[in-house]
Design an enzyme around this catalytic site. Structure first.
Site, mmCIF file in Angstrom:
data_model
loop_
_atom_site.group_PDB
_atom_site.id
_atom_site.type_symbol
_atom_site.label_atom_id
_atom_site.label_comp_id
_atom_site.label_asym_id
_atom_site.label_seq_id
_atom_site.Cartn_x
_atom_site.Cartn_y
_atom_site.Cartn_z
ATOM 1 N N LYS A 34 3.543 -58.143 -21.738
ATOM 2 C CA LYS A 34 4.551 -57.080 -21.834
ATOM 3 C C LYS A 34 4.233 -55.897 -20.921
ATOM 4 C CE LYS A 34 3.881 -54.096 -24.846
ATOM 5 N NZ LYS A 34 3.624 -53.286 -26.048
ATOM 6 N N THR A 35 2.995 -55.434 -20.937
ATOM 7 C CA THR A 35 2.617 -54.273 -20.113
ATOM 8 C C THR A 35 2.774 -54.582 -18.636
ATOM 9 O OG1 THR A 35 1.030 -53.616 -21.820
ATOM 10 C CG2 THR A 35 0.790 -52.603 -19.666
ATOM 11 N N ASP A 225 9.042 -48.534 -24.921
ATOM 12 C CA ASP A 225 8.063 -49.565 -25.296
ATOM 13 C C ASP A 225 7.950 -49.603 -26.825
ATOM 14 O OD1 ASP A 225 6.095 -51.492 -25.106
ATOM 15 O OD2 ASP A 225 4.492 -50.083 -24.595
ATOM 16 N N GLU A 226 7.553 -50.755 -27.366
ATOM 17 C CA GLU A 226 7.352 -50.925 -28.818
ATOM 18 C C GLU A 226 8.577 -50.446 -29.595
ATOM 19 O OE1 GLU A 226 4.919 -52.616 -29.760
ATOM 20 O OE2 GLU A 226 3.143 -52.230 -28.560
ATOM 21 N N GLN A 256 6.410 -58.036 -34.776
ATOM 22 C CA GLN A 256 5.253 -57.151 -34.865
ATOM 23 C C GLN A 256 5.634 -55.759 -35.365
ATOM 24 O OE1 GLN A 256 2.135 -57.647 -31.721
ATOM 25 N NE2 GLN A 256 3.690 -58.849 -30.673
ATOM 26 N N ARG A 610 -4.124 -61.670 -32.850
ATOM 27 C CA ARG A 610 -5.188 -60.908 -32.175
ATOM 28 C C ARG A 610 -6.259 -61.855 -31.645
ATOM 29 N NH1 ARG A 610 -2.365 -57.758 -30.658
ATOM 30 N NH2 ARG A 610 -0.813 -59.069 -31.663
#
Length: 753
Positions: A34-35, A225-226, A256, A610
């Site tokens: 994503k980043t 973002d998010e 998430q 994770r």
């Protein structure tokens, strides 16, 4: 020279980067880059000639903004510095600095942090002559914050009959009055709290269309973002800013969304298309982080949520080992199993302790993990929280225990003499200290005889405190450490104080006190321990905390411990998710509605994803609660993982429990008489593919000697059946992968005869 994004990115990532005009939503699965996509998307806009001052990129952490800006700068150079990039609060504080006078604030307004707000609320409660036990600043601030995040003003709050009924039902009818006073005092002081930065930005844009129009022309491209973590206030600001050009790009993953308790509204991302019918959706579904088994296990869990945007997350990484599930007899043993597993994997696979993380649902769970790691001399660090024995509430109760054993312990006395509050202020404490110095007595001697040193009105609460400590000493002289500590915790007022605070922080502190008492109970229940007194226990933990302080100064590798909420956005080679039990995970407070339960399931999904190489889940069949050993049921989430991705492990059983199995190689792994590391356990990769018509059979009447087929392990023969605690496990010798132990309630087996 323009970058070739089709070479730098996969097909879905490149498509998301190159689509710059109009509304778009990038659904970014865990570990999907994503980043990287956000970075290149901004770089592509700059390459196209978009002025960096016309780009607004909103993040949820300053760290994320800093890292993204640095990446963009590497691609396009120093122009990246001119992009409006930062957190919601930092960006809109910057705007308010320029426009604050339009809503009556000075441009040099103060920003109150949480402690500033709590202090002010405490003063208001006192001035209104309200009960400070009912109107605790943390609780009141949480209520006000929730209102502001939903853009509920003071006038709306006090005039809304539903809100008024809620407050009256909670026996706190004056919260509206406190909210009113709080806002007036902030305004008079020229101050805003964190929530005001967004609340007042909405007021600015609503009441001053010219200002909104100004920033709509500045921000031609808006990126968030998010997005799944946005609240109503943030949603409204971004929608208003993007209304002119409609060049809004939101990035996130509904799977998430785990911050509803902070006001995040998952509906913002689920309903985004309703605001923008022309929306283009891009799905980043390839997970570059985790093994296939981990990704498929996560998918099998999250598919149980009804409220979601469907996507097919996949991985081209190796299959990886199956997910291990460790079953322990108690929470204390669970810690030992996890510590042993970390020790062996580290030695066998030549890993660093930095490769390991232990994740838990509540901070209180760290105690058993910390103690087990210490026994194997495994260094660790606590992220997002203090080490268990360094937390304020733990230090407060331990100070009471220390003072009980040694009344001359001045630091312990000064810590608790007015906690919980009993009318002994700083002035009185100063007088006691001065009297001790002048009379050459210890401070305890002065406290115990306060009526000889202070006026009666001032000395009475001090004398009462001294009598309490004397009674604690008497109890500790007759009872074991647990009974004494339980008596002190209740009689001091600490338990009542923490129990009455229903904020998230208050509940956490209450749980931590319970966990300390659990630890003391385990201490006295250890059959091999001769001295079970409070003094012996305090000596034991004093050595532990001294070691903690030394370790904290040392540099070097360490296992990471943190809550799952703190782990979001991070990744580790090997991850342990502990406490997989009903009423713990999912939390007892989150199983009364589908929305809450689905948030807990998303939290579990975040925890699973994770892990890069190996994932281990653990649960205990019993756990101490307020000194009582309670039976526990394994989490429903374990049942939701497709069993073909799971390998169940069992503790040794006989000899397990408090005080047993202190060997670093006990429980799951057979005991060894030397310290030679065992040979690495091999994970056999099978190429068996089940036929398309595979259907599992009813195994309730399975017999030893029968031939079976498994969708992953192929053909095998049942060699043994064992029943434990109502569950039957089958030991099966498979032709391709050797012997496996499977729980029949999980295993998908076709009985062949």
């Amino acid at each position: 020279m323009a970058l070739d994004y089709h070479k730098l990115l996969n097909q879905s990532q490149a498509a998301a980067v190159l689509h710059t005009e109009g509304p778009c939503m990038i659904i970014a699965g865990a570990g999907s880059g994503k980043t990287r996509v956000l970075t290149y998307r901004i770089a592509h806009l700059l390459e196209k000639g978009v002025d960096p001052f016309n780009i607004l990129a909103l993040t949820f952490t300053n760290k994320a903004a800093k890292e993204m800006r640095a990446r963009i700068e590497k691609v396009v150079g120093p122009e990246a510095k001119n992009v409006w990039m930062g957190t919601f609060h930092s960006i809109f504080a910057r705007i308010l600095r320029s426009e604050a006078d339009k809503i009556g604030f000075p441009r040099s307004f103060t920003i109150y942090d949480t402690q500033d707000s709590k202090t002010l609320l405490g003063q208001i409660v006192k001035e209104l002559e309200l009960d400070d036990k009912l109107y605790k600043p943390a609780m009141v601030l949480g209520r006000i914050s929730a209102a502001k995040n939903k853009l509920i003003s003071v006038n709306q709050y006090v005039n809304d009959p539903v809100i008024r009924q809620d407050d009256e039902a909670a026996l706190r009818p004056k919260i509206g009055a406190i909210y009113q006073q709080y806002q007036q005092r902030c305004f008079k002081a020229g101050a805003m709290d964190f929530d005001d930065l967004l609340f007042n930005t909405n007021i600015l844009f609503k009441d001053h269309p010219d200002v909104l129009n100004k920033y709509q022309h500045i921000f031609k491209y808006v990126m968030v973002d998010e997005y799944q973590d946005t609240n109503y206030s943030q949603y409204l600001i971004t929608r208003k800013l993007a209304a002119k050009d409609r060049n809004i790009c939101v990035v996130g993953d509904d799977a998430q969304s785990i911050y509803a308790f902070r006001g995040a509204d998952i509906q913002n991302i689920l309903n985004f298309e309703k605001d923008y019918p022309e929306l283009q959706v891009f799905k980043l579904e390839q997970n570059y982080r985790s093994t296939k088994n981990i990704v498929k296990a996560a998918n099998s869990v999250i598919k149980n949520n009804q409220a979601q945007l469907r996507k097919d997350v996949f991985s081209d990484n190796e299959e990886g080992p199956l997910i291990e599930v460790l079953k322990a007899a108690s929470d204390n043993e669970e810690g030992k199993l996890v510590a042993n597993s970390i020790y062996e994997d580290k030695m066998n696979q030549h890993l660093s302790y930095d490769d390991f993380a232990i994740l838990y649902r509540t901070n209180a769970q760290s105690r058993a993990m910390e103690e087990a790691l210490r026994k194997l001399n495994i260094k660790y660090k606590i992220i997002g929280g203090l080490s268990f024995y360094q937390r304020k509430e733990i230090k407060d109760l331990v100070a009471y225990l220390r003072l009980t054993v040694n009344p001359n312990d001045e630091q312990a006395l000064r810590r608790v003499i007015n906690y919980p509050k009993r009318g002994i202020g700083d002035t009185t404490i100063s007088k006691l200290i001065n009297a001790a110095e002048e009379s050459n007595h210890t401070i305890w001697e002065v406290v115990a005889n306060a009526d000889q040193f202070l006026p009666t009105r001032v000395s009475n609460p001090v004398v009462d405190f001294a009598e309490k400590i004397k009674s604690y000493t008497a109890v500790a002289g007759k009872e074991d450490a647990f009974e004494a500590a339980k008596f002190i915790a209740k009689n001091s007022g600490m338990i009542e104080e923490l129990y009455s605070d229903k904020s998230i922080e208050g509940l956490s502190r209450y749980e931590n006190i319970q966990e300390l008492l659990n630890g003391i109970k385990e201490y006295v229940d250890d059959a091999e321990r001769e001295d079970k007194s409070l003094g012996a226990f305090l000596q034991d933990i004093a050595l532990v905390t001294d070691s903690d302080l030394k370790d904290a100064k040392d540099e070097g590798e360490s296992v990471t411990l943190m809550t799952i909420h703190s782990a979001k956005g991070l990744e580790f080679r090997n991850v342990y998710i502990v406490g997989m039990e009903e009423n713990l995970f999912p939390s007892q407070m989150m199983i009364t509605s589908r929305a809450d339960l689905e948030e807990e399931r998303r939290l579990f999904y975040v925890a699973i994803t994770r892990a890069e190489k190996k994932l281990t889940l653990s649960y205990a069949t019993s756990r101490y609660q307020w000194g009582n050993l309670r039976s526990c049921e394994k989490s429903r989430f374990l049942d939701e993982i497709d069993p073909q991705y799971v390998d169940f492990k069992f503790s040794a059983g006989p000899g397990s429990g408090p005080g047993a199995g202190d060997s670093p190689f006990g429980h799951v792994f057979e005991r060894r008489s030397n310290l030679i590391p065992p040979a690495p356990r091999k994970t056999v990769a099978t190429k068996y593919v089940a036929p398309s018509d595979f259907q599992p059979s009813d195994t309730s009447n399975l017999q030893t000697g029968q031939r079976v087929e498994h969708p992953k392990f192929g053909f095998g023969k049942v060699t043994q059946l064992e029943t434990q605690a109502g569950s039957t496990k089958a030991i099966i010798h498979f032709e391709e992968v050797g012997e496996k132990t499977l729980l029949l309630s999980f295993a998908k087996l076709r009985v062949l005869g």
